[in-house]
Design an enzyme around this catalytic site. Sequence first.
Site, PDB file in Angstrom:
ATOM      1  N   LYS A 261      57.139 -46.275 -93.933  1.00 25.48           N
ATOM      2  CA  LYS A 261      56.674 -46.372 -95.314  1.00 25.48           C
ATOM      3  C   LYS A 261      56.466 -45.032 -96.016  1.00 25.48           C
ATOM      4  CE  LYS A 261      56.730 -50.718 -95.761  1.00 25.48           C
ATOM      5  NZ  LYS A 261      58.111 -51.037 -96.085  1.00 25.48           N
TER       6      LYS A 261
ATOM      7  N   TYR B 280      62.334 -51.862 -81.779  1.00 26.41           N
ATOM      8  CA  TYR B 280      60.897 -51.638 -81.622  1.00 26.41           C
ATOM      9  C   TYR B 280      60.459 -52.324 -80.337  1.00 26.41           C
ATOM     10  CZ  TYR B 280      60.389 -49.926 -86.441  1.00 26.41           C
ATOM     11  OH  TYR B 280      60.468 -49.189 -87.596  1.00 26.41           O
TER      12      TYR B 280
ATOM     13  N   TYR C 208      58.907 -54.872 -94.538  1.00 22.86           N
ATOM     14  CA  TYR C 208      59.722 -53.765 -94.024  1.00 22.86           C
ATOM     15  C   TYR C 208      60.763 -53.331 -95.053  1.00 22.86           C
ATOM     16  CZ  TYR C 208      61.799 -50.890 -90.326  1.00 22.86           C
ATOM     17  OH  TYR C 208      62.241 -49.832 -89.558  1.00 22.86           O
TER      18      TYR C 208
ATOM     19  N   PRO D 265      54.063 -43.791 -88.818  1.00 21.21           N
ATOM     20  CA  PRO D 265      55.491 -43.983 -89.081  1.00 21.21           C
ATOM     21  C   PRO D 265      56.037 -45.338 -88.631  1.00 21.21           C
ATOM     22  CG  PRO D 265      55.192 -42.568 -87.173  1.00 21.21           C
ATOM     23  CD  PRO D 265      53.823 -42.797 -87.740  1.00 21.21           C
TER      24      PRO D 265
ATOM     25  N   HIS E 120      71.113 -51.462 -92.786  1.00 21.17           N
ATOM     26  CA  HIS E 120      70.657 -52.246 -91.638  1.00 21.17           C
ATOM     27  C   HIS E 120      70.100 -53.559 -92.169  1.00 21.17           C
ATOM     28  CE1 HIS E 120      70.110 -48.904 -88.360  1.00 21.17           C
ATOM     29  NE2 HIS E 120      71.304 -48.903 -88.917  1.00 21.17           N
TER      30      HIS E 120
END
Length: 399
Positions: free
Chosen positions: A302, A206, A390, A298, A77
């Site tokens: 990580k 998100y 990220y 979550p 991704h």
Amino acid sequence: MPQGLTRTTVGIVGAGPAGLMLSHLLARRGIASTVVDHRTRAQIEGTSRAGILEADSVRLLTDTGVGDRVLRDGRPHDGIELRFAGTSHRIDFRALVGESVWLYPQTDVFTDLADARARDGGDVRFGITDTRVTDLLTDRPGILFTDADGRPHEVRCDILVGADGSHGVCRSAVPESARTHYYRAYPYAWFGVLVDAPPSAAELVYTHSERGFALISQRTETVQRMYFQCDPAEDPAAWSDDRIWAELQARVGGVDGFALKEGPVTDRSVLPFRSLVCEPMRYGGMLLAGDAAHTVPPTGAKGLNLALADVRVLAEAVEEAVLRRDRAALDSYGPRALRRVWRAQHFSYWMTSMLHRQPGDTDFDVRRQLGELAGVVESAAGSAYLAEAYTGWPARRVG
């Protein structure tokens, strides 16, 4: 019944990804280890766990010979979508920081590592009971347990590693006077569902909404993983498929017409949130790694990545201690690992607080969140910070 005895260099409690990766890394350095876990291999493989792998985590797997499946079956991704005020905004990781993440379930990481240890003749013992650790302040700490055949057994080692998760025996074996817990509980949880449906988006979405947070993730071409913010006391059994889909659609809906592709809900559960860091990560001859030492919400993806980063650093320290007979090298492990842990705690907290509705939020609080989100997506620097955190800070730059 006589007690069996195994002598090894490193004893590892916990055969999840952290414990197995450490055993794998040590074997490549010629260091013997024994790994034990109270779960059977089938039980671990039967537990559905999501997984986003940072770039360095994928490199660790591939560079050590266990990356064939992640490269073949994992899904790279190159970004995520931040969705708020009814529209989506893409954070392009590849363009911003030149890295990607991989969608690859934690269960598959476990399978790859378990296969590698079996292939290489690793000493991994599943399905044990009555596990205890002992003599942690001596030169020969031990693991006491009953093996899968019901026989008492003892492992004596030079170094003991607790990689048995947040509810394991190792962290609790450290006296309270010798450890400090930095802890935060969150007033909400995630309602997680596994659904039989085609993907609704190419990458993770998100979502900040007036009804609370939602995350749209993927698993395969026919199975998807989705979450929405809920009360920690929520009863999953009280939610029908129709009610779940109505809630998810309401949270992701917007002026751009985005809608989820629906299907049967095959699994539902409530996942509570908490952050914890245990310091120090060493007590005598025992060192903690992964969830045994720290947990994160979550939201920032990580948890698994921190566990793999821990054992990469720990393997280096053990090599110094064992092969170069420099036991003081073990002291370097905790401080090095904690630099990344606290960065990840901050990032996970930031993502969580920016996207979730807080109990008692006022209109001001919600508007402030929207302003923060706009600042991230409209600023190259803000987007780059999210992208770097990220995808994972490169190991050469942390610790």
